[in-house]
Structures are given as C-alpha cells and as structure tokens.
Scaffold this motif. Structure first.
Motif, mmCIF file in Angstrom:
data_model
loop_
_atom_site.group_PDB
_atom_site.id
_atom_site.type_symbol
_atom_site.label_atom_id
_atom_site.label_comp_id
_atom_site.label_asym_id
_atom_site.label_seq_id
_atom_site.Cartn_x
_atom_site.Cartn_y
_atom_site.Cartn_z
ATOM 1 N N GLY A 149 0.926 -1.117 -0.045
ATOM 2 C CA GLY A 149 -0.131 -0.044 -0.055
ATOM 3 C C GLY A 149 0.870 1.237 0.032
ATOM 4 N N GLY A 284 -1.775 5.334 1.084
ATOM 5 C CA GLY A 284 -0.781 3.823 1.017
ATOM 6 C C GLY A 284 -0.625 3.449 2.429
ATOM 7 N N SER A 287 -3.700 2.194 3.964
ATOM 8 C CA SER A 287 -4.238 0.680 3.419
ATOM 9 C C SER A 287 -3.425 -0.340 4.077
ATOM 10 C CB SER A 287 -4.047 0.861 1.994
ATOM 11 O OG SER A 287 -2.945 0.959 1.456
ATOM 12 N N ASP A 288 -2.103 -0.091 4.163
ATOM 13 C CA ASP A 288 -1.242 -1.088 5.128
ATOM 14 C C ASP A 288 -1.588 -1.209 6.814
ATOM 15 O OD1 ASP A 288 -0.147 -1.721 2.846
ATOM 16 O OD2 ASP A 288 1.947 -0.164 3.295
ATOM 17 N N LYS A 292 -6.311 -3.017 3.293
ATOM 18 C CA LYS A 292 -6.654 -2.547 2.063
ATOM 19 C C LYS A 292 -8.061 -2.415 1.616
ATOM 20 C CE LYS A 292 -2.078 -3.839 1.331
ATOM 21 N NZ LYS A 292 -1.365 -4.058 2.672
ATOM 22 N N TYR A 293 -8.916 -3.324 1.902
ATOM 23 C CA TYR A 293 -10.440 -3.348 1.532
ATOM 24 C C TYR A 293 -11.161 -2.244 2.329
ATOM 25 C CZ TYR A 293 -14.962 -4.540 0.712
ATOM 26 O OH TYR A 293 -16.457 -4.652 0.328
ATOM 27 N N THR A 295 -9.962 0.443 3.412
ATOM 28 C CA THR A 295 -9.688 1.657 2.785
ATOM 29 C C THR A 295 -10.251 2.060 1.640
ATOM 30 O OG1 THR A 295 -7.487 1.594 3.588
ATOM 31 C CG2 THR A 295 -7.576 3.192 1.986
ATOM 32 N N PRO A 338 -5.422 1.050 -2.581
ATOM 33 C CA PRO A 338 -5.647 -0.075 -2.069
ATOM 34 C C PRO A 338 -6.057 -1.211 -3.187
ATOM 35 C CG PRO A 338 -7.198 1.457 -1.600
ATOM 36 C CD PRO A 338 -6.186 2.174 -2.292
ATOM 37 N N SER A 339 -6.638 -0.691 -4.396
ATOM 38 C CA SER A 339 -7.171 -1.854 -5.012
ATOM 39 C C SER A 339 -6.021 -2.411 -5.835
ATOM 40 C CB SER A 339 -8.153 -1.061 -6.094
ATOM 41 O OG SER A 339 -7.456 -0.337 -6.993
ATOM 42 N N ALA A 341 -2.888 -2.672 -4.961
ATOM 43 C CA ALA A 341 -2.006 -3.302 -3.782
ATOM 44 C C ALA A 341 -2.850 -4.720 -3.595
ATOM 45 C CB ALA A 341 -1.986 -2.472 -2.525
ATOM 46 N N LEU A 342 -4.166 -4.872 -3.549
ATOM 47 C CA LEU A 342 -5.100 -6.002 -3.187
ATOM 48 C C LEU A 342 -4.670 -6.949 -4.374
ATOM 49 C CD1 LEU A 342 -6.542 -7.239 -0.897
ATOM 50 C CD2 LEU A 342 -8.460 -6.057 -1.821
ATOM 51 N N GLN A 411 -10.772 -9.464 -1.988
ATOM 52 C CA GLN A 411 -9.929 -9.629 -0.678
ATOM 53 C C GLN A 411 -10.394 -10.904 0.337
ATOM 54 O OE1 GLN A 411 -10.348 -8.657 2.860
ATOM 55 N NE2 GLN A 411 -12.480 -9.359 2.719
#
Length: 423
Positions: A149, A284, A287-288, A292-293, A295, A338-339, A341-342, A411
């Motif tokens: 993220g 970022g 989200s970490d 992630k979801y 966020t 986040p999307s 990263a996920l 996720q």
C-alpha cells in the motif's frame, strides 16, 4: 506457499522495524519517476492540442485519432507481451520497453506532419503501455503485501506530479519555444531514468527459478483462463471504465457548466495535484495500517458522494470548485491505491508478469471504451455547456458500487491465502 513467502526477497524483520532500506527507497523513487514520464507523455497530448493542430495542419478528428492511437496500441501490446512477461528478468524487460518508449517519443518530437506524429504515438503506446505492468510485477515480486500500500501510494503520486509539474512545464516550453521541445524533454528524462535502471537496479529474476510454461501462447491462455483471476480482471475493467468517463470532459464541464474562467483552470489542477501528492502516500500508509479493503470501501463511499456532487454542480465559486475537485481526487486515490495493492496479491509468482500485462491492457481498452460511451451519453449546447453530464455520474456511481461488492470477494480470496481475516 503463501503470499508472504513468495514476495519476500527484500523483506526481513529488521527492515520491517526501520522501514524501507536505502535501496528500496531508491527503487520506489525510480519506479515512480518511470511512471511519471509515461503518464506525462500520455496526458501532454491533450493540452498541446491547440498548438499541434494548427502547427501540423490537422483536423480535430485526426488529432482524436492520434490521441486514441496510444491507448489502443497500448492495449494490444499488453496482450501480445503477456505470454512473454514471465520468461525474462523483469529489469531487462523494463529496459527493453523503456528504450522503445523513448524512441517512440523521439519520433513524436521530430514529427513534421500528421503521419509521422501518428506513427510516433503508435510506437509509444506499443512500448509505453507495457511499462506500467512491468512496474507492478516488480513491486509485487520485491515488496511483501503488508508494505505494498505504501509503495503504491508513492508510485501513484506520479499521476499528480505530472499534473503539477509536467503539464505546466510542457506548456511553458511549447509557448516560449515550440511543441517539439516538450517531447524532447520527455526523451531526455527517459534517457536519465534508463541509465539509472541499467546501472543501479538489481536483477529481478526470482520468478525464473519457478516452473514456467515454455509456450508463450499457452502461458497467456493459462493466465487469462485461470478462474481465480476472472473477478480481478473484471474489477480492473470497471475501475478504468468509470474513471475514464469523467476525465476527458472535466475541463469543458468546469468552464462551461460550473462557470470557472479558463484562466483559473490551471489553478484547479495545480491545487488538486498538490493535494494528491500529499494524500497518495497517506492513503498508502492507511491501507497498510487499517487494511486494503476497508480503505477501498472508504474510497468508494467518498467517490460516490463527490461524483454525485460534482456532476450536479451549477455555477459556483473558484474555492468551491477546488474543494470539490480535491475531495473527488481523495476518493479516487483511496480506491486506486488499495485496489492495486490488493489485486497484486492475486496471481501466482510464475504468472505475475502475464497477469499484470493483461490487467494493463484491460485498463487501456476499457478506458477507451469509457471515453466512447461518455461521448455517446453527453451532448454540447451552442453555448458550450454539456447536457446529460449527470448521467455519466450515475454510470460511474453504478460501476463503483459493483466494484465495491466484487472487491469484497477479491479480498476474501487473498485473506484466505495469507490466513488473515482482512487484508
């Protein structure tokens, strides 16, 4: 093997405690700068239109073809490159496509007529369209999920930086000298980045030690037909379609419907870009830290609210217009970072390059489709104002709600693989 064990070449407990190492920081900055040059080359065409058309004696239709040629050639090259994306060291792959991108931009820089410019845009798209997927594959290979993220947040600031720094600088060069210099400047920046990649970046070849399908076509088909990837590809397509529907007409809507003078239009982009540079890394980190979801959910809710407000605005003050744009960008970045990263946690390590290439291709093609769909929905009145712009907002809201639901299952799949409740 879990996601953590697959993506841990640069990760150890000491680094977790003190953050990014010096090499990691250099790598993130280098990848962000690479994205900056690619995005700048793509978006600089629109503001240069008023200068390019009379200079090369081309029509608005021809200019539109030159702009869309990049997107469609990029979409095509993504599919073509997907079968080979996991068969080479990712550093070498990045260098190969980056050199091709620089040569395509150089062709645009020396263009003296429409046909050379069009050829330049096609070549630039063929090579530049793949670079984003290579960057994503490198990030996925070298950074574990709990850090992605933050990494994505820094890299995505390239979009904001291109608005804040790139477009004003490009227009300054075009207005004070000529438009050719804009592309020459991008070539110069690209050559500098290529040199740093070649000499400072370490090979990224861990995936080559895994079992690979020797036939590139079979590798592509295996990636596209993998059931676990279908939902992720669908989410990627919908995210791009919704975003690209608003962007092409935002300037015309701001000037003709909201009533902001053309002189103040750069101010809106400047302030929005500056806020995006700050909020990108913050999103970022969030989200970490929070998942992630969660966020992504926040970003979707914010996007829905701000899109409905934005597409229904009447004549407002400059401050109001800036505030709405800033909050809209916060929503967009809170979905985008986040999307990515996920979704990066979905593919197996042996298929990350192909997966990223197909995703990038879908983004380009669905973005082009979104622009065409938006053009079919809206119409322009004699005074320049846009009709039915609110309908585009409803479409974007609908796609956002669909992606919100679909991303829950994405996720859930990732959480099951890494043995966590929320990622």
């Amino acid at each position: 093997m879990t996601e953590q064990t697959l993506a841990a070449p640069i990760d150890d407990q000491q680094e977790r405690q003190r953050g990014f190492s010096r090499y990691q920081s250099l790598l993130i900055a280098l990848l962000a700068f690479t994205q900056f040059t690619i995005i700048l080359d793509f978006i600089i065409m629109s503001p240069l239109g008023a200068i390019l058309m009379p200079s090369l004696n081309i029509t608005t239709g021809q200019f539109g073809i030159a702009v869309s040629a990049y997107a469609f050639s990029a979409g095509l090259s993504g599919i073509m490159a997907a079968g080979f994306a996991d068969r080479f060291d990712r550093k070498r792959l990045l260098l190969f496509f980056y050199v091709g991108f620089a040569l395509g931009t150089l062709l645009c820089a020396v263009a003296q007529n429409y046909h050379v410019l069009l050829a330049g845009r096609i070549v630039t798209g063929l090579f530049g369209g793949v670079i984003g997927s290579v960057v994503l594959a490198i990030v996925t290979d070298l950074f574990p999920l709990h850090l992605r993220g933050r990494v994505m947040g820094f890299i995505q600031t390239a979009f904001a930086a291109s608005q804040v720094l790139g477009i004003p600088a490009g227009l300054f060069l075009a207005n004070h000298w000529n438009w050719h210099l804009c592309f020459f400047a991008i070539v110069a920046l690209s050559i500098a980045a290529i040199a740093v990649i070649a000499f400072a970046m370490e090979p990224v070849d861990t995936h080559l030690k895994l079992k690979q399908d020797r036939n590139p076509f079979h590798h592509l088909i295996a990636t596209v037909s993998e059931p676990r990837y279908t939902l992720a590809f669908a989410v990627t397509t919908l995210l791009a379609t919704g975003g690209y529907m608003l962007m092409p007409y935002s300037s015309a809507f701001t000037v003709n419907n909201i009533g902001i003078d053309m002189v103040h239009l750069p101010t809106i982009y400047l302030v929005s870009g500056l806020f995006s540079i700050v909020t990108g890394p913050m999103v970022g980190r969030a989200s970490d830290a929070f998942g992630k979801y969660p966020t992504f959910v926040f970003g979707c809710v914010m996007t829905i609210i701000m899109v409905l407000i934005y597409t229904h605005l009447g004549h407002v003050s400059l401050v109001t217009a800036i505030t709405v744009n800033v909050l809209l960008f916060v929503g967009i970045f809170s979905r985008m970072i986040p999307s990515q990263a996920l979704i990066s946690a979905i593919p197996d390590q042996s298929q990350r390059g192909a997966f990223s290439a197909v995703s990038a291709s879908l983004q380009q093609l669905s973005g082009g489709l979104g622009s065409v769909l938006a053009a079919a929905i809206i119409s322009q009145q004699p005074d320049g104002s846009l009709l039915h712009f609110d309908r585009i907002g409803y479409v974007v809201v609908t796609t956002t709600i669909v992606t919100l639901v679909a991303m829950y299952f994405v996720q859930k799949s990732v959480a099951d693989r890494v043995a966590r409740r929320v990622v």
